[in-house]
Motif scaffolding. Structure first.
Motif, PDB file in Angstrom:
ATOM      1  N   PRO A 179      35.577 -17.849 102.945  1.00  0.00           N
ATOM      2  CA  PRO A 179      34.225 -17.254 102.562  1.00  0.00           C
ATOM      3  C   PRO A 179      33.300 -18.303 102.181  1.00  0.00           C
ATOM      4  N   HIS A 180      33.612 -19.554 101.764  1.00  0.00           N
ATOM      5  CA  HIS A 180      32.733 -20.735 101.300  1.00  0.00           C
ATOM      6  C   HIS A 180      32.436 -21.320 102.668  1.00  0.00           C
ATOM      7  N   ASP A 181      32.816 -21.040 103.752  1.00  0.00           N
ATOM      8  CA  ASP A 181      32.532 -21.843 104.927  1.00  0.00           C
ATOM      9  C   ASP A 181      30.864 -21.884 105.032  1.00  0.00           C
ATOM     10  N   LYS A 182      30.213 -22.948 105.022  1.00  0.00           N
ATOM     11  CA  LYS A 182      28.831 -22.989 105.217  1.00  0.00           C
ATOM     12  C   LYS A 182      28.397 -22.924 106.680  1.00  0.00           C
ATOM     13  N   ASN A 183      29.400 -22.962 107.748  1.00  0.00           N
ATOM     14  CA  ASN A 183      28.646 -22.928 108.952  1.00  0.00           C
ATOM     15  C   ASN A 183      28.796 -21.508 109.721  1.00  0.00           C
ATOM     16  N   ILE A 184      29.503 -20.756 108.953  1.00  0.00           N
ATOM     17  CA  ILE A 184      29.836 -19.244 109.589  1.00  0.00           C
ATOM     18  C   ILE A 184      29.484 -18.103 108.407  1.00  0.00           C
ATOM     19  N   ASN A 185      28.801 -17.201 109.112  1.00  0.00           N
ATOM     20  CA  ASN A 185      28.423 -15.969 108.178  1.00  0.00           C
ATOM     21  C   ASN A 185      29.438 -14.781 108.749  1.00  0.00           C
ATOM     22  N   ILE A 186      29.565 -14.759 110.189  1.00  0.00           N
ATOM     23  CA  ILE A 186      30.246 -13.603 111.053  1.00  0.00           C
ATOM     24  C   ILE A 186      31.283 -14.191 112.079  1.00  0.00           C
ATOM     25  N   ILE A 187      32.455 -13.812 111.971  1.00  0.00           N
ATOM     26  CA  ILE A 187      33.351 -13.916 113.263  1.00  0.00           C
ATOM     27  C   ILE A 187      33.183 -12.833 113.862  1.00  0.00           C
ATOM     28  N   ASN A 217      32.160  -9.957 108.187  1.00  0.00           N
ATOM     29  CA  ASN A 217      31.305 -10.777 107.390  1.00  0.00           C
ATOM     30  C   ASN A 217      32.289 -11.487 106.711  1.00  0.00           C
ATOM     31  N   ILE A 218      32.549 -12.626 106.648  1.00  0.00           N
ATOM     32  CA  ILE A 218      33.539 -13.805 105.805  1.00  0.00           C
ATOM     33  C   ILE A 218      33.045 -13.861 104.490  1.00  0.00           C
ATOM     34  N   LYS A 219      31.900 -13.513 104.184  1.00  0.00           N
ATOM     35  CA  LYS A 219      31.494 -13.799 102.761  1.00  0.00           C
ATOM     36  C   LYS A 219      32.001 -12.418 101.898  1.00  0.00           C
ATOM     37  N   THR A 220      32.007 -11.318 102.574  1.00  0.00           N
ATOM     38  CA  THR A 220      32.397  -9.929 101.688  1.00  0.00           C
ATOM     39  C   THR A 220      33.401  -9.498 102.387  1.00  0.00           C
TER      40      THR A 220
END
Length: 336
Positions: free
Chosen positions: A60-68, A184-187
């Protein structure tokens, strides 16, 4: 005995989707929840697109990616592995080849990204593999379930929107309901999705799929072009590994290196009608999305223009690395 279905550790793995849904009808409810979510069109900014026979993992903390995400899955199955404590997630697009190794890699990547975070369970979600006439989707489902069942960790199946649950009848034909998903890798939210932008290096990555394993190509060399046409979906059945395309520690997308022999009769392939390409280059010609033949032609054209990618694409046997541009949000090629 490591696959967990509906909270219960299993001695035996379901042989097919029908058995799974009969023994554990709760998966019908889980699938319906996913099917009720509107399909989103996801743009290129913040996206890590995963193609067929590829996988990627991120935290989730990856700054490069929001969605895979990935799409165009008809008989293929999209696999999502997530660690409930850390939110680390891996996504793969499986067509049935290289599944055992890829399953181990997916779980390992998620465990690595979960180090230092609260304990949690490994959760598994499966989407795709509609009920096709040849039961290709069922074969892919069986391979995936067997691979996870053999894993030494307990893995909790939390979604199985596959088979009849991802099938709708239109006229006399079955169609997939969901062709693609994003995570959504953040949520941790998972949703039906389409991806107009599928880069970088989409044609190059598709060429690897199309050309397949070198050993089978050596066999194809001795065939006439008409015999090649009769090898229905020969490129989709080739034994080839699932590529891990993202280095989360460096924030780099990596393509290759790989090579293939020149494609015999590329001009003849390109001269065929769209219907001919559909019938001979798809496991599910009746239900492919409208852009299928356009993408196939672009891939064949790329192969024709890059007959030896080890020379024309991967200079000095180097991979092609991409880094996310902080200003534009797009993947940009790293120059050496």
């Amino acid at each position: 005995m490591v696959l967990v279905l509906n909270g219960v550790l299993q001695d035996d793995c379901p042989m097919d989707t029908t058995s799974l849904f009969m023994q554990h009808p709760v998966y019908r409810d889980y699938a319906q929840q996913l099917l009720s979510i509107p399909t989103k069109s996801v743009g290129a900014v913040g996206l890590l697109y995963v193609g067929q026979r590829e996988m990627a993992a991120a935290a989730p903390h990856d700054k490069n990616i929001n969605i895979i995400g990935t799409d165009d899955a008809t008989t293929c199955i999209i696999v999502v592995v997530r660690h409930s404590g850390s939110g680390a997630v891996a996504l793969a697009h499986f067509d049935g080849t290289g599944v055992d190794e890829a399953v181990c890699t997916m779980v390992a990547r998620v465990q690595e990204l979960a180090l230092g975070y609260p304990e949690g369970r490994i959760e598994l979600q499966l989407i795709g593999g509609y009920r096709d006439p040849q039961s290709y989707g069922e074969e892919v489902f069986y391979n995936i379930m067997q691979s996870f069942h053999k894993h030494h960790l307990e893995i909790d199946l939390t979604q199985a929107c596959v088979g009849e649950l991802n099938t709708i009848l239109r006229g006399d034909l079955n169609y997939p309901i969901i062709y693609g998903v994003g995570v959504n890798i953040k949520t941790g939210e998972i949703f039906p999705a389409t991806f107009p932008e599928r880069g970088p290096d989409r044609e190059l990555r598709d060429a690897r799929n199309f050309m397949g394993a070198q050993t089978v190509l050596n066999f194809i060399k001795v065939l006439t072009l008409s015999e090649m046409f009769n090898l229905n979906v020969w490129f989709g059945l080739l034994l080839y590994k699932v590529l891990d395309i993202y280095d989360a520690s460096l924030g780099l997308l990596r393509i290759g290196p790989f090579n293939y022999d020149p494609l015999r009769g590329a001009d003849l392939w390109l001269s065929q009608t769209d219907d001919f390409l559909l019938q001979h280059l798809s496991t599910s010609p009746e239900v492919e999305p409208p852009h299928f033949t356009h993408h196939m032609r672009a891939t064949i054209k790329f192969i024709q223009e890059n007959q030896f990618p080890a020379i024309t694409v991967f200079r000095d046997n180097r991979p092609r690395y991409y880094r996310r541009d902080e200003t534009t949000g797009f993947w940009t090629l790293v120059r050496y």
